[in-house]
Write a protein that holds these residues in place. Structure first.
Motif, PDB file in Angstrom:
ATOM      1  N   LYS A  32     -22.026   5.864   6.468  1.00 24.26           N
ATOM      2  CA  LYS A  32     -22.871   4.722   6.148  1.00 24.26           C
ATOM      3  C   LYS A  32     -22.226   3.444   6.652  1.00 24.26           C
ATOM      4  O   LYS A  32     -21.038   3.405   6.976  1.00 24.26           O
ATOM      5  N   ARG A  33     -23.037   2.421   6.737  1.00 22.02           N
ATOM      6  CA  ARG A  33     -22.548   1.094   7.142  1.00 22.02           C
ATOM      7  C   ARG A  33     -21.839   0.475   5.940  1.00 22.02           C
ATOM      8  O   ARG A  33     -22.452   0.264   4.889  1.00 22.02           O
ATOM      9  N   GLN A  34     -20.565   0.203   6.102  1.00 20.62           N
ATOM     10  CA  GLN A  34     -19.781  -0.265   4.960  1.00 20.62           C
ATOM     11  C   GLN A  34     -18.525  -0.974   5.450  1.00 20.62           C
ATOM     12  O   GLN A  34     -17.796  -0.454   6.283  1.00 20.62           O
ATOM     13  N   SER A  35     -18.307  -2.160   4.943  1.00 22.72           N
ATOM     14  CA  SER A  35     -17.057  -2.870   5.210  1.00 22.72           C
ATOM     15  C   SER A  35     -16.444  -3.247   3.868  1.00 22.72           C
ATOM     16  O   SER A  35     -17.116  -3.873   3.040  1.00 22.72           O
ATOM     17  N   GLU A  36     -15.194  -2.868   3.673  1.00 24.00           N
ATOM     18  CA  GLU A  36     -14.571  -3.147   2.384  1.00 24.00           C
ATOM     19  C   GLU A  36     -13.055  -3.220   2.520  1.00 24.00           C
ATOM     20  O   GLU A  36     -12.462  -2.682   3.465  1.00 24.00           O
ATOM     21  N   ILE A  37     -12.476  -3.913   1.569  1.00 24.59           N
ATOM     22  CA  ILE A  37     -11.019  -4.017   1.446  1.00 24.59           C
ATOM     23  C   ILE A  37     -10.654  -3.484   0.075  1.00 24.59           C
ATOM     24  O   ILE A  37     -11.224  -3.912  -0.945  1.00 24.59           O
ATOM     25  N   ILE A  38      -9.731  -2.536   0.039  1.00 23.37           N
ATOM     26  CA  ILE A  38      -9.298  -1.937  -1.233  1.00 23.37           C
ATOM     27  C   ILE A  38      -7.832  -2.294  -1.460  1.00 23.37           C
ATOM     28  O   ILE A  38      -6.957  -1.905  -0.677  1.00 23.37           O
ATOM     29  N   ILE A  39      -7.580  -3.037  -2.514  1.00 24.71           N
ATOM     30  CA  ILE A  39      -6.206  -3.345  -2.922  1.00 24.71           C
ATOM     31  C   ILE A  39      -5.851  -2.388  -4.057  1.00 24.71           C
ATOM     32  O   ILE A  39      -6.443  -2.463  -5.142  1.00 24.71           O
ATOM     33  N   GLU A  40      -4.941  -1.477  -3.810  1.00 24.50           N
ATOM     34  CA  GLU A  40      -4.539  -0.521  -4.843  1.00 24.50           C
ATOM     35  C   GLU A  40      -3.220  -0.974  -5.453  1.00 24.50           C
ATOM     36  O   GLU A  40      -2.201  -1.084  -4.754  1.00 24.50           O
ATOM     37  N   PHE A  41      -3.245  -1.250  -6.738  1.00 25.00           N
ATOM     38  CA  PHE A  41      -2.051  -1.731  -7.414  1.00 25.00           C
ATOM     39  C   PHE A  41      -1.136  -0.564  -7.773  1.00 25.00           C
ATOM     40  O   PHE A  41      -1.569   0.583  -7.888  1.00 25.00           O
ATOM     41  N   ALA A  42       0.135  -0.872  -7.949  1.00 21.44           N
ATOM     42  CA  ALA A  42       1.137   0.162  -8.238  1.00 21.44           C
ATOM     43  C   ALA A  42       0.896   0.770  -9.615  1.00 21.44           C
ATOM     44  O   ALA A  42       0.313   0.145 -10.518  1.00 21.44           O
ATOM     45  N   ASP A  43       1.358   1.998  -9.777  1.00 24.73           N
ATOM     46  CA  ASP A  43       1.233   2.687 -11.059  1.00 24.73           C
ATOM     47  C   ASP A  43       2.146   2.050 -12.094  1.00 24.73           C
ATOM     48  O   ASP A  43       3.166   1.430 -11.766  1.00 24.73           O
ATOM     49  N   GLN A  44       1.782   2.253 -13.359  1.00 24.78           N
ATOM     50  CA  GLN A  44       2.673   1.842 -14.437  1.00 24.78           C
ATOM     51  C   GLN A  44       3.986   2.625 -14.322  1.00 24.78           C
ATOM     52  O   GLN A  44       3.965   3.831 -14.042  1.00 24.78           O
TER      53      GLN A  44
END
Length: 488
Positions: free
Chosen positions: A344-356
């Motif tokens: 699909k047409r999709q533009s995104e930025i994913i910021i994944e934070f560190a685990d506890q």
């Protein structure tokens, strides 16, 4: 029609390639919206330059047939469109013939600001600028807009920059990347630097990884002739994706001034770790789509598209792992991905934070990392994914999203990217345009990867149209116990 005071003085907007796809699909609809909302002065003209030997009436007939379908339906009225068309002038000329520019000079002889938009092949930029100068059409008020891709490698980009600089000062040159005109992209600056809850955590070790995806569901279509000589790396990574990476990763500028912002973006590009052959083999994936299904219809593969040479090795998909060598981003991987004929047409930025570092809920409790999901298209939104307790007597956890729909966050009209950037050009604002050293720094990082693929005789991996790319791109993430967001 809105009758509020206009935002600009009189000027001529001269579009080379005035009958091309970019003009009738993007530029003229954007200028119509600016006209509709009284952002252009009544005296502003749009001068379309084309090789077609048409009269003005024939050009208007062509535009009337092709452009309205690309304008928001609720913004289009026949009366407003007619008033907009009254601004249009057509000049037929051969852009390579200096003598032909006398016709343009006769039309644009009044002393006023002139914006020259070069919606042509980059190979024509130098000649057009030289001929404009020879015809006496370039002065201190003039501005020139250069469409991407600017060159095919570092040497050609430098050559174009050097040639254009003979006729225009750097402050007159607007290297356009329409992604920088998107509302959500510009909102990234506010998200990062205007909110105390994010900026202290926007760094290692609090962020585990960053994903940037620009996926298209369409194939190469009528652009096959151009695209086969470029590929996804030159067409998308060198400009769109690296610009998004810069905004995500840059240090706070001392102001929103054009050079202050672009200085910080340049530092990011110069901090990208250069890849050697071993890195390229391990950290990059090239793909090429084969026949499949897109949006419920059967579609052909890249090698079956019109004007694609038999056996072409041009990539239509790239995924890669990048590393920024500075203190803020030490050991944080950046994963970039783009492709045609994807699911699909999709533009995104994913910021994944560190685990506890330690979970009091035990090893059996379901736990997802916190993620900031920044969607650029087709919807524009920001979502924060966090863990909450499921209803009941136990302490079972599940993820929920706190969402901000940017399109519903304000009653004010949201201009499209090209309208916003065109208004920036008209007003002389350079912040959202690439500076020469910034462009060349991007090429300095990209070019060794292109050369490496050639040295490794790297053949693109096949992926079915309508998928998310080759399996190797998932393996690229899995190696670090990560997944692309849609696979989570």
């Amino acid at each position: 029609m809105n009758t509020t005071p206009t935002e600009t003085g009189a000027l001529d907007i001269v579009i080379f390639g005035g009958a091309g796809d970019l003009s009738f699909r993007k530029l003229l609809p954007a200028l119509y919206m600016a006209h509709l909302h009284s952002r252009l002065s009544p005296e502003t003209r749009i001068v379309a330059v084309g090789r077609q030997n048409w009269s003005r009436e024939e050009y208007l007939e062509f535009i009337d047939k092709n452009s309205p379908q690309f304008i928001e339906k609720n913004a289009f009225t026949a009366d407003d469109w007619k008033r907009f068309m009254d601004r249009l002038v057509y000049v037929s000329l051969d852009v390579t013939a200096a003598s032909d520019y006398a016709k343009l000079k006769a039309v644009c002889d009044a002393p006023m600001v002139r914006v020259f938009y070069l919606a042509t092949a980059p190979s024509l930029f130098t000649q057009i600028c030289a001929n404009l100068s020879s015809a006496g059409l370039v002065d201190a008020q003039s501005r020139v807009v250069l469409e991407k891709p600017l060159g095919t490698d570092l040497a050609s980009a430098r050559a174009i920059n050097t040639d254009v600089a003979r006729y225009f000062d750097e402050q007159q040159i607007y290297r356009i990347d329409h992604y920088l005109g998107k509302e959500t992209v510009q909102n990234l600056m506010v998200l990062r630097f205007g909110n105390a809850i994010f900026e202290p955590l926007w760094r290692a070790p609090y962020i585990k990884s960053v994903q940037i995806t620009v996926a298209e569901s369409v194939g190469v279509g009528s652009r096959a002739g151009f695209y086969d000589g470029a590929g996804a790396m030159r067409d998308m990574v060198q400009n769109h994706l690296l610009q998004l990476l810069c905004i995500v990763a840059m240090e706070p500028p001392i102001s929103l001034g054009a050079d202050d912002v672009r200085d910080e973006k340049l530092k990011v590009l110069r901090s990208l770790r250069k890849m050697d052959l071993a890195d390229i083999k391990r950290d990059t994936v090239r793909g090429q789509y084969t026949a499949g299904a897109s949006e419920g219809a059967a579609v052909k593969g890249y090698l079956e598209e019109d004007n694609v040479p038999a056996g072409s090795r041009t990539e239509t998909f790239v995924a890669l792992r990048a590393q920024i060598n500075n203190a803020r981003w030490a050991n944080v991987p950046f994963f970039l991905r783009t492709g045609k004929r994807m699911q699909k047409r999709q533009s995104e930025i994913i910021i994944e934070f560190a685990d506890q570092p330690f979970s009091i809920f035990g090893t059996t409790a379901h736990h997802e990392p916190n993620r900031l999901i920044i969607s650029l298209q087709p919807e524009e939104s920001i979502q924060l994914e966090m863990m909450v307790k499921e209803p009941g007597t136990g302490m079972s956890l599940h993820p929920v999203k706190l969402g901000l729909d940017l399109q519903q966050s304000s009653d004010k009209r949201r201009a499209e990217a090209y309208e916003r950037l065109l208004m920036d050009v008209i007003k002389g604002r350079l912040t959202h345009f690439m500076r020469r050293d910034e462009l060349e720094a991007a090429w300095m990082w990209v070019e060794p990867i292109l050369d490496g693929w050639q040295a490794l005789d790297d053949k693109p991996r096949n992926y079915s149209a309508g998928s998310w790319g080759p399996a190797a791109s998932s393996a690229l993430m899995a190696r670090e116990d990560l997944s692309w967001f849609e696979e989570v």
